[in-house]
Design an enzyme around this catalytic site. Structure first.
Site, short mmCIF file in Angstrom:
data_model
loop_
_atom_site.label_atom_id
_atom_site.label_comp_id
_atom_site.label_asym_id
_atom_site.label_seq_id
_atom_site.Cartn_x
_atom_site.Cartn_y
_atom_site.Cartn_z
N GLY A 305 4.46 3.60 3.80
CA GLY A 305 3.62 3.64 4.79
C GLY A 305 3.16 5.18 5.40
N SER A 306 2.59 5.21 6.58
CA SER A 306 1.85 6.46 6.92
C SER A 306 2.61 7.81 6.83
CB SER A 306 1.13 6.15 8.33
OG SER A 306 0.35 4.99 8.30
N THR A 307 4.04 7.91 6.92
CA THR A 307 4.67 8.99 6.60
C THR A 307 4.13 9.58 5.25
OG1 THR A 307 6.43 7.90 5.72
CG2 THR A 307 6.69 8.58 8.04
N PHE A 308 3.65 8.66 4.25
CA PHE A 308 3.34 9.32 3.27
C PHE A 308 2.02 10.15 3.12
CE2 PHE A 308 1.60 9.06 -1.28
CZ PHE A 308 2.71 9.42 -1.92
N LYS A 309 1.28 9.81 4.22
CA LYS A 309 -0.06 10.44 4.43
C LYS A 309 0.16 11.93 4.58
CE LYS A 309 -2.24 6.66 6.80
NZ LYS A 309 -2.62 5.71 8.01
#
Length: 574
Positions: A305-309
């Site tokens: 999810g958004s930690t990958f951003k």
């Protein structure tokens, strides 16, 4: 005359054949007695010798400050020598009562004709001493070692445990088996032709050599506190499980790894779920045990999810696909080909620059920059950052990344991958890659093993681990530290803020497959101090009930842990 001549020849032939046979036998006897004497002397000795093994003490496992996490407990092995038993009924009844065993089982083993038959292992020392004091003919009591874990469930899926033969089965116990196992000794006793030990004949002993001590990077106090925080949030959110990982992003040393629910290392074959294993088949029970022993931080993958951003942002900054002052518009969705991909904020964020886009964790912003980057570059940086390789953590069974083949990636797949969906990684992989983005661009090897010590506490070997430089430039790394610090101070990670400390981090809320199940994974990765990270913390909450946003439920867990461990590690408030 012909008959006499024939008979003489016949007698001569028989005589010659007999002489040859006798000479051959004499020659063979001389060979056996002179040239092969040592071999047969050894065979004869073996017939009159009985060998019993003396188990070597397994090396201890110590935490970073010398606290014992795994040690040994003296136990006994009870055996019988069939040829020496004089009162079999008395032996059967006494052992069955003392060892709390079924009399029929004891009888079967006592009456079995063998040189030595084991009745029971891992008998507590007090019971073993009582049996020895009974002086039952034919009953042998040998001292042995059983693995003992002073803190029961602490770091159970990291430390692992040993089997009945004292060999490691999972975790660090099996990974460092060659250092921990030691070398067994033997006791040789002399017997007569019936196998009865001879009195007055001295025993030959080969003393065992104890295993070496393993010192690891886990800190007992940090591990204990992280486990308490994980258990608390799992109970509050009625989650399926919770993983917490704390490591030094500068050198890869893992300070804590929690996977709740943990299990009791001193009773590893009892299910921690409370399920009745008696009603299970052998296969079902083994599958349940394997699931209980799994280390989710390294064995299981998930959509980050958004930690990958943070990883997408780093790649785009490196490639020049985005600048901090670039502006975007978020109406609450972005249409890619025939697909309408929504932002977590239904009404959208409106106009925003890139810094605000990462603070807001805005999906349309990352779809835009991911499409700018392109599939070829996305895969190039994905590989450059090490996401296609294993981290090399010193635990068995590490899972690899599950990723689309590049030729199967279209615009929609690229768009969703840009904000951390449609592929899977392990929490360990995310923490390791995140470390490289904030430590100046060095991909370190996450690890537990620090050094090997001998019985006197003297260092025998210090472990060295590989490090790869140039993952990102120092400039990009500094920019990412600044951006991620702003996420906590001004954006979606504000629940991780601690007064007096500069904290960087990124929140995430991802939906598990199938999407129709409405199950979520909430996570947060944070680090401190933001300008010179010394600690990286990660919390992953699986299937929380009620509010499930990572910024709301996972970020406070890392904040609470940091509030306690930063002063403990000597990191002062600014």
């Amino acid at each position: 005359m012909k008959n006499k001549t024939y008979n003489k020849r016949k007698i001569l032939v028989v005589f010659v054949v007999a002489a040859i046979i006798i000479l051959a036998l004499v020659g063979r006897l001389i060979y056996l007695m002179v040239f092969d004497a040592k071999y047969y002397q050894k065979k004869a000795e073996d017939l009159h010798e009985r060998e019993r093994e003396i188990k070597a003490a397994r090396g201890e496992i110590l935490d970073a400050r010398g606290e014992v996490l795994a040690t040994n407990k003296t136990v006994c092995t009870i055996s019988v020598i069939h040829s020496q038993i004089r009162e079999p009924e008395k032996v059967i009844k006494t052992l069955a009562e003392a060892l709390e065993m079924d009399e029929a089982v004891v009888r079967k083993r006592v009456e079995k004709v063998s040189s030595m038959e084991r009745i029971k292992t891992n008998v507590d020392k007090e019971t073993g001493d009582n049996i020895r004091n009974m002086e039952l003919d034919g009953v042998k009591v040998d001292e042995d070692f059983k693995r003992y874990y002073p803190y029961n469930e602490l770091a159970s899926k990291v430390l692992g445990f040993t089997g009945g033969d004292n060999q490691g089965i999972i975790g660090l116990e099996v990974k460092y088996e060659e250092y921990l196992k030691g070398k067994n000794g033997t006791i040789l006793t002399t017997t007569d032709a019936r196998g009865v030990e001879l009195n007055g004949v001295a025993e030959d002993r080969v003393e065992p050599v104890a295993g070496n001590t393993l010192q690891i990077s886990i800190d007992y106090n940090i591990q204990m506190y992280a486990q308490q925080m994980a258990e608390k949030v799992m109970e509050e959110k009625q989650a399926d499980k919770v993983g917490i990982l704390l490591m030094n992003p500068q050198n890869g040393e893992i300070l804590a790894m929690v996977n709740v629910p943990e299990f009791n290392l001193n009773d590893p074959f009892t299910l921690n779920s409370g399920a009745d294993s008696a009603s299970m088949s052998d296969e079902e029970r083994q599958n349940a045990l394997n699931q209980m022993w799994r280390n989710g931080c390294i064995n299981d993958t998930y959509e980050p999810g958004s930690t990958f951003k943070a990883i997408t942002a780093s790649a785009c900054l490196e490639a020049g696909a985005v600048r901090l002052e670039d502006t975007f518009s978020c109406p609450g969705y972005r249409v890619v080909e025939d697909r309408k991909i929504r932002c977590h904020k239904v009404g959208g964020h409106g106009g925003e620059n890139f810094v605000q886009g990462i603070q807001n964790s805005c999906n349309p912003v990352f779809i835009d920059i991911g499409l700018r980057l392109g599939t070829d570059n996305f895969y190039k940086y994905f590989k450059q950052f090490g996401l296609m390789d294993l981290t090399g953590v010193d635990l068995p069974g590490e899972a690899g990344t599950i990723m689309h083949k590049k030729e199967n990636v279209g615009m929609v797949e690229l768009a969703t991958m840009s904000f951390g969906q449609s592929f899977q990684v392990t929490p360990m992989q995310m923490a390791t890659t995140f470390s490289a983005l904030i430590n100046g661009g060095r991909r370190v090897t996450p690890h537990f093993g620090v050094r090997i010590l001998d019985g006197q506490g003297k260092e025998v070997e210090e472990f060295k681990y590989e490090e790869e430089k140039g993952i990102v430039s120092a400039e990009t790394s500094a920019t990412m530290r600044m951006l991620l610090e702003s996420v906590v101070s001004e954006g979606s990670g504000k629940n991780a803020y601690i007064e007096g400390y500069s904290i960087g981090g990124k929140t995430a809320t991802s939906q598990t497959l199938p999407r129709s199940a409405n199950k979520y994974i909430s996570s947060f990765i944070g680090f401190a101090p933001a300008d010179n990270p010394q600690v990286l913390g990660m919390c992953v909450i699986y299937n929380p009930q009620g509010i499930y946003y990572g910024g709301t439920i996972a970020a406070p867990v890392i904040r609470n842990i940091f509030e306690s461990i930063l002063p403990y590690l000597g990191i002062e408030k600014e």
